[in-house]
Design an enzyme around this catalytic site. Structure first.
Site, PDB file in Angstrom:
ATOM      1  N   ASP A 110       0.832  -1.207   0.000  1.00  0.00           N
ATOM      2  CA  ASP A 110       0.000   0.000   0.000  1.00  0.00           C
ATOM      3  C   ASP A 110       0.868   1.259   0.000  1.00  0.00           C
ATOM      4  O   ASP A 110       2.055   1.207   0.337  1.00  0.00           O
ATOM      5  CB  ASP A 110      -0.906   0.014   1.242  1.00  0.00           C
ATOM      6  CG  ASP A 110      -2.056  -0.969   1.100  1.00  0.00           C
ATOM      7  OD1 ASP A 110      -2.370  -1.343  -0.042  1.00  0.00           O
ATOM      8  OD2 ASP A 110      -2.623  -1.352   2.129  1.00  0.00           O
ATOM      9  N   LYS A 168      -3.271   3.935  -3.470  1.00  0.00           N
ATOM     10  CA  LYS A 168      -3.539   5.199  -4.159  1.00  0.00           C
ATOM     11  C   LYS A 168      -2.251   6.008  -4.200  1.00  0.00           C
ATOM     12  O   LYS A 168      -1.533   6.071  -3.211  1.00  0.00           O
ATOM     13  CB  LYS A 168      -4.574   6.020  -3.377  1.00  0.00           C
ATOM     14  CG  LYS A 168      -5.954   5.484  -3.458  1.00  0.00           C
ATOM     15  CD  LYS A 168      -6.889   6.448  -2.763  1.00  0.00           C
ATOM     16  CE  LYS A 168      -8.171   5.737  -2.377  1.00  0.00           C
ATOM     17  NZ  LYS A 168      -8.907   6.397  -1.342  1.00  0.00           N
ATOM     18  N   MET A 183      -7.576   7.718   9.622  1.00  0.00           N
ATOM     19  CA  MET A 183      -8.185   8.250   8.389  1.00  0.00           C
ATOM     20  C   MET A 183      -9.133   9.411   8.700  1.00  0.00           C
ATOM     21  O   MET A 183     -10.183   9.546   8.062  1.00  0.00           O
ATOM     22  CB  MET A 183      -8.974   7.143   7.651  1.00  0.00           C
ATOM     23  CG  MET A 183      -8.124   6.013   7.154  1.00  0.00           C
ATOM     24  SD  MET A 183      -9.070   4.760   6.295  1.00  0.00           S
ATOM     25  CE  MET A 183      -9.659   3.774   7.648  1.00  0.00           C
TER      26      MET A 183
HETATM   27  C1  LIG Z   1      -6.356   2.494   6.026  1.00  0.00           C
HETATM   28  S1  LIG Z   1      -5.889   2.947   7.665  1.00  0.00           S
HETATM   29  C2  LIG Z   1      -4.971   1.534   8.080  1.00  0.00           C
HETATM   30  C3  LIG Z   1      -4.600   1.426   9.531  1.00  0.00           C
HETATM   31  C4  LIG Z   1      -3.597   0.319   9.784  1.00  0.00           C
HETATM   32  N1  LIG Z   1      -4.099  -0.957   9.401  1.00  0.00           N
HETATM   33  C5  LIG Z   1      -3.126   0.292  11.238  1.00  0.00           C
HETATM   34  O1  LIG Z   1      -3.319  -0.699  11.935  1.00  0.00           O
HETATM   35  O2  LIG Z   1      -2.512   1.288  11.661  1.00  0.00           O
HETATM   36  C6  LIG Z   1      -4.658   4.176   7.340  1.00  0.00           C
HETATM   37  C7  LIG Z   1      -4.574   5.179   8.462  1.00  0.00           C
HETATM   38  O3  LIG Z   1      -3.621   4.776   9.435  1.00  0.00           O
HETATM   39  C8  LIG Z   1      -3.037   5.915  10.026  1.00  0.00           C
HETATM   40  N2  LIG Z   1      -1.591   5.888   9.784  1.00  0.00           N
HETATM   41  C9  LIG Z   1      -0.903   5.045   8.998  1.00  0.00           C
HETATM   42  N3  LIG Z   1       0.417   5.287   9.059  1.00  0.00           N
HETATM   43  C10 LIG Z   1       0.565   6.308   9.927  1.00  0.00           C
HETATM   44  C11 LIG Z   1       1.687   7.008  10.430  1.00  0.00           C
HETATM   45  N4  LIG Z   1       2.930   6.694  10.065  1.00  0.00           N
HETATM   46  N5  LIG Z   1       1.476   8.019  11.320  1.00  0.00           N
HETATM   47  C12 LIG Z   1       0.232   8.331  11.727  1.00  0.00           C
HETATM   48  N6  LIG Z   1      -0.864   7.690  11.299  1.00  0.00           N
HETATM   49  C13 LIG Z   1      -0.709   6.703  10.392  1.00  0.00           C
HETATM   50  C14 LIG Z   1      -3.671   7.133   9.374  1.00  0.00           C
HETATM   51  O4  LIG Z   1      -4.793   7.517  10.147  1.00  0.00           O
HETATM   52  C15 LIG Z   1      -4.104   6.566   8.044  1.00  0.00           C
HETATM   53  O5  LIG Z   1      -5.125   7.321   7.454  1.00  0.00           O
END
Ligand SMILES: C[S@@+](CC[C@H](N)C(=O)[O-])C[C@H]1O[C@@H](n2cnc3c(N)ncnc32)[C@H](O)[C@@H]1O
Length: 255
Positions: free
Chosen positions: A40, A61, A172
């Site tokens: 991803d 995306k 998100m």
């Molecule tokens: C589709 S969700 C997936 C969440 C993921 N499966 C998890 O357990 O963290 C993606 C969201 O995770 C959060 N996210 C992912 N990477 C991040 C990071 N390095 N710092 C802060 N938030 C993050 C954001 O809110 C982002 O919009």
């Protein structure tokens, strides 16, 4: 478990928040052994680089362009596994936390053996890396993780939560932060409730904003590629003071 070349296996692997040092040992091993990695957009290049000689396909995306459709991802995984290739489906955080997906079901239906390699979810790691525990004796004994992607997802959960009864973690949710904040304020949460926005945690681009619920909706935020975690609750007062101040400055510069 060691992989056998002759047996197809798809590994649904959690990549953690971004820093490859936060991968599990099993996740790192699966990447090193992989023939094909589908990843991803929030998975960092440093993590993908661990895949060695595997073919790497970005299915997320990119720069506003839609990613590969879920059915197409399923088809690629299934075809490669049937050819005996070791496939890793690499997703940020933990693959089963707000991971969209449906990959496990698709593999089950297709009769392809698969495993889940849990990852460090940003829901707890992003706050922790900023010094914020999602629970803390005397401040909060529960936390709720919601998707800020749509009002339908977070509305009923937040509406059922007594003010201050749990730490609220939103994934998100950067785009909907004004609606999230006003919703909680309408439900009786004090405007002074501490709030944090943690962007690109554990990566070189990381930054943090610390403020209050009343300020959350109207604050400007740096663009961290859209990856930000919101934390609302008294535990935010425990954010590492020195770090927070530095990062506040960083956030202001990034506007
Ligand atoms: C589709 S969700 C997936 C969440 C993921 N499966 C998890 O357990 O963290 C993606 C969201 O995770 C959060 N996210 C992912 N990477 C991040 C990071 N390095 N710092 C802060 N938030 C993050 C954001 O809110 C982002 O919009």
């Amino acid at each position: 478990m060691t992989l056998h070349r002759d047996r197809p296996l798809v590994s649904l692997v959690g990549a953690g928040p971004g820093d490859p040092d936060l991968l599990t040992l099993k996740a790192a091993r699966r990447l090193q052994e992989a023939d094909l990695v589908l990843y991803d957009s929030l998975v960092t290049p440093q993590t993908v680089a661990l895949a060695g000689s595997a073919t790497r396909i970005s299915v997320g995306k990119r720069a506003g362009r839609p990613g590969t459709s879920q059915p197409a991802i399923h088809a690629i995984m299934i075809r490669a596994a049937r050819r005996g290739r070791r496939v890793v489906r690499l997703k940020c955080g933990d693959p089963f936390v707000l991971g969209r997906g449906g990959e496990a079901q698709a593999l089950l239906v297709a009769g392809i053996p698969f495993e889940v390699v849990p990852g460090v979810s940003t829901a707890v790691a992003a706050p922790a890396l900023a010094g914020i525990p999602v629970t803390h004796r005397g401040l909060s004994s529960a936390f709720v993780v919601v998707s800020g992607h749509s009002e339908r997802a977070y509305g009923p959960v937040l509406d059922g939560l007594a003010p201050g009864s749990a730490t609220v973690v939103v994934l998100m949710g950067l785009a909907s932060r004004a609606d999230l904040a006003s919703r909680l304020l309408r439900r009786g949460w004090p405007g002074s409730t501490p709030a944090a926005v943690l962007v690109a945690s554990s990566t070189a681009a990381e930054s943090a904003w610390i403020g209050t619920l009343a300020e959350l909706g109207r604050t400007e935020l740096a663009d961290g590629g859209g990856a930000g975690t919101i934390v609302i609750g008294d535990v935010v007062t425990l954010a590492h003071a020195g770090t927070t101040e530095t990062k506040r400055t960083g956030m202001a510069r990034a506007r």
